[in-house]
Design a protein around this motif. Structure first.
Motif, mmCIF file in Angstrom:
data_model
loop_
_atom_site.group_PDB
_atom_site.id
_atom_site.type_symbol
_atom_site.label_atom_id
_atom_site.label_comp_id
_atom_site.label_asym_id
_atom_site.label_seq_id
_atom_site.Cartn_x
_atom_site.Cartn_y
_atom_site.Cartn_z
ATOM 1 N N SER A 21 -8.711 1.325 -1.976
ATOM 2 C CA SER A 21 -8.083 0.907 -1.289
ATOM 3 C C SER A 21 -7.763 0.944 0.693
ATOM 4 N N TRP A 68 -1.432 -2.633 12.411
ATOM 5 C CA TRP A 68 -1.726 -4.507 11.833
ATOM 6 C C TRP A 68 -3.070 -4.806 11.953
ATOM 7 N N ILE A 113 -9.071 -1.473 3.540
ATOM 8 C CA ILE A 113 -8.303 -1.516 4.295
ATOM 9 C C ILE A 113 -8.886 -1.408 5.965
ATOM 10 N N LEU A 151 6.701 -2.203 4.408
ATOM 11 C CA LEU A 151 5.073 -1.698 5.494
ATOM 12 C C LEU A 151 5.226 -1.399 6.674
ATOM 13 N N TYR A 154 -7.287 -7.777 4.940
ATOM 14 C CA TYR A 154 -7.186 -7.197 3.569
ATOM 15 C C TYR A 154 -6.022 -8.964 3.732
ATOM 16 N N LEU A 155 -4.996 -8.255 4.367
ATOM 17 C CA LEU A 155 -3.953 -9.483 3.827
ATOM 18 C C LEU A 155 -3.584 -10.211 5.210
ATOM 19 N N THR A 195 -12.488 -7.211 0.626
ATOM 20 C CA THR A 195 -11.938 -6.889 1.220
ATOM 21 C C THR A 195 -11.375 -6.386 -0.002
ATOM 22 N N GLU A 239 6.257 -7.801 5.741
ATOM 23 C CA GLU A 239 6.311 -7.156 5.188
ATOM 24 C C GLU A 239 7.033 -6.284 5.235
ATOM 25 N N VAL A 290 0.829 -1.696 0.141
ATOM 26 C CA VAL A 290 0.023 -0.300 -0.198
ATOM 27 C C VAL A 290 1.123 1.210 0.068
ATOM 28 N N TYR A 316 -5.989 -3.854 11.275
ATOM 29 C CA TYR A 316 -6.554 -3.219 10.238
ATOM 30 C C TYR A 316 -6.468 -4.035 9.166
ATOM 31 N N PHE A 317 -5.147 -4.369 8.815
ATOM 32 C CA PHE A 317 -4.992 -5.574 7.790
ATOM 33 C C PHE A 317 -5.045 -7.023 7.602
#
Length: 557
Positions: free
Chosen positions: A532, A424, A536, A442, A430-431, A489, A439, A403, A426-427
């Motif tokens: 995006s 993290w 997230i 990130l 999404y991931l 997502t 990552e 991102v 929130y991710f």
């Protein structure tokens, strides 16, 4: 493969490769006769640099790059820029010559220079005031961490360069003068004193001409670097005679660190003594380069190849000064931006003046990420001119951040986050497989986004109320998002709805609709790709944010 890289380097258009080709021509001319130069060039152009080096002994010496640093103030971005850009040229030269040719990068600190004034923003300024005019390597350290102010600033520079992974050799002016490494060239200058004066005196005002000498003796009494005339020269003894205000008529050898040179003769002496092949400098030093080049020739040396880059400016458009401290420090950049983003900024348009302020950092980060993305699909001829080739010496990372930094900044603000752990979280949807270990970039960007948001975005954040059409569009968008799967997502799916709403409500051009989203929902003039961001942040939370913005509740927060 190697020969292919050399071919690409010969045709590359970016400025480091232009400079590398200029340097190659300079070194061949400097070291070889016309006939040998033509023969060597044919071999190098055929991708046979190793054979050229084996054939011509004069080419076997390393190609010497130099950068200079004046440690009268803390290291600043211009200092780093010289090393970063010079390294880019060095990498391009290696590609051009198949990495057969040994190169050295000398980071030279003029720490024998006398402290002329107390820099702004330094602790214990009274201590420095007491040590004015003494060599920087003798001036006491106001920070209390090293045995001198020069040593402190040298350490700051080296720590940063080491942290960046630069290949370089650090040379201290004090150590070089005292060790005798410059003695031969200093004695040559003593012998050719009149020739050097003939170059320098026309560049000075009438009063300065009366007292100017290229030699600055260090007083045996006070330890100060003296700006005094040379009264006598004894070439056979290697000494000068001068009037020391504290000790009367004094004779000192010009060798062994008893004197140093005025900075233009000093620059020329270094080029000669160290056999420097390449050194770049700021646009403000064009005349100095010219005069130092003349002195270098008078000493029997060959001035290096190089080019003049434009200066960095502060937010008011004024030249950055290390003594005033009116620009970003390297530590400040790294609080908010990554090392790679700083290198990217240094690569761009070195002959154009650029602002060096906090507001350039977010764009530099995201531009760097975009160039990495572009590199993956470019053909080799385009890749070698991509900035990331020069930043990473031909080996940029295959993976960066999933991102943008702009998205993270907005996520920090909307989520009211104060820690990486919150981001993290929130991710997690999404991931789901992403971790700080998998990552790492990130994770670094999260930390910097938190810092940047707290210091610069939060104090200036300003939400506005939507007008009637914008309110209707926002409520329409909220309804459309409610119709999507609640756990989606899929940023592209969400982005499609955003576009559809903008068109349905006749925003022309559509950027007016996106501006409304940013200003009403994020309190900013610009923002990330909204789909995006929503993916997230979470669909439920995004819908609530949109409804709050439509009803004007965000302006009351």
């Amino acid at each position: 493969m190697l020969q292919n890289l050399e071919t690409l380097a010969r045709d590359a258009k970016s400025w480091p490769f232009e400079q590398a080709r200029n340097l190659l021509a300079h070194v061949l001319k400097k070291r070889l006769s016309d006939a040998d130069r033509n023969a060597a060039r044919l071999l190098i152009d055929a991708g046979k640099t190793g054979e050229a080096l084996a054939t011509f002994e004069a080419l076997r010496r390393p190609v010497i790059f130099e950068t200079g640093y004046g440690p009268s103030g803390l290291p600043h971005m211009g200092t780093f820029g010289e090393v970063a850009r010079t390294t880019m040229v060095r990498n391009a030269f290696r590609a051009l010559t198949g990495d057969h040719w040994a190169t050295r990068l000398i980071a030279f600190s003029d720490d024998m220079d006398g402290l002329r004034k107390v820099p702004d923003g330094i602790p214990n300024p009274e201590m420095l005031a007491e040590d004015l005019h003494k060599p920087l390597k003798v001036v006491r350290d106001p920070f209390g961490t090293h045995d001198s102010f020069g040593a402190h600033n040298n350490a700051r520079l080296r720590a940063f360069l080491d942290g960046f992974g630069f290949e370089y050799e650090f040379l201290s002016s004090t150590e070089q003068y005292r060790s005798g490494r410059f003695d031969t060239t200093l004695l040559t200058l003593l012998e050719r004193f009149d020739a050097v004066q003939a170059i320098m005196l026309p560049t000075l005002g009438p009063e300065r001409r009366e007292t100017y000498s290229p030699f600055l003796p260090v007083s045996p009494v006070t330890g100060q670097v003296l700006q005094v005339p040379t009264l006598e020269r004894n070439v056979s003894k290697g000494t000068i005679v001068f009037d020391d205000p504290a000790g009367g008529r004094t004779e000192l050898p010009v060798t062994g660190g008893h004197v140093k040179l005025q900075w233009k003769p000093d620059w020329a002496m270094r080029w000669t003594a160290l056999d420097v092949d390449y050194e770049m400098s700021g646009k403000d030093l064009i005349e100095s380069v010219r005069e130092s080049g003349k002195i270098c020739r008078a000493l029997g040396g060959v001035p290096p190849e190089g080019f003049n880059f434009e200066l960095f400016l502060d937010i008011e458009g004024k030249k950055i000064s290390k003594s005033k401290g009116n620009g970003l420090t390297m530590d400040e950049w790294l609080r908010y931006g990554t090392p790679e983003s700083l290198s990217w900024y240094m690569f761009q348009s070195p002959k154009s003046a650029k602002s060096l302020h906090f507001n350039v950092i977010p764009r530099a980060i995201d531009d760097y990420l975009a160039f990495i993305e572009a590199y993956r699909t470019q053909e080799p001829a385009k890749r070698i001119d991509n900035a990331v080739w020069s930043i990473h010496a031909g080996d940029p990372p295959a993976h960066t951040s999933p991102v943008s930094f702009a998205l993270l900044l907005n996520l920090v603000g909307v989520a009211n986050a104060s820690s990486k752990a919150q981001l993290w979280a929130y991710f997690a949807r999404y991931l789901p497989d992403a971790t700080p270990d998998s990552e790492p970039l990130l994770d670094q960007l999260m930390e910097r986004a938190l810092n940047y948001y707290e210091d610069f975005v939060k104090p200036t954040k300003s939400y506005r109320l939507p007008d009637a059409r914008e309110k209707a569009a926002l409520l329409d968008l909220a309804d459309r998002l409610k119709a999507l799967p609640g756990d989606t997502t899929d940023g592209e799916m969400i982005q499609g709805e955003v576009y559809a709403v903008g068109k349905a409500h006749e925003f022309e051009p559509l950027r007016g609709w996106f501006a409304a989203l940013y200003e009403v929902l994020l309190g900013a003039a610009q923002g990330p790709r909204f789909g995006s961001f929503a993916a997230i942040y979470g669909l439920t939370q995004t819908i609530a944010l949109i409804e709050d913005g439509a009803e004007g509740r965000l302006t009351q927060a």
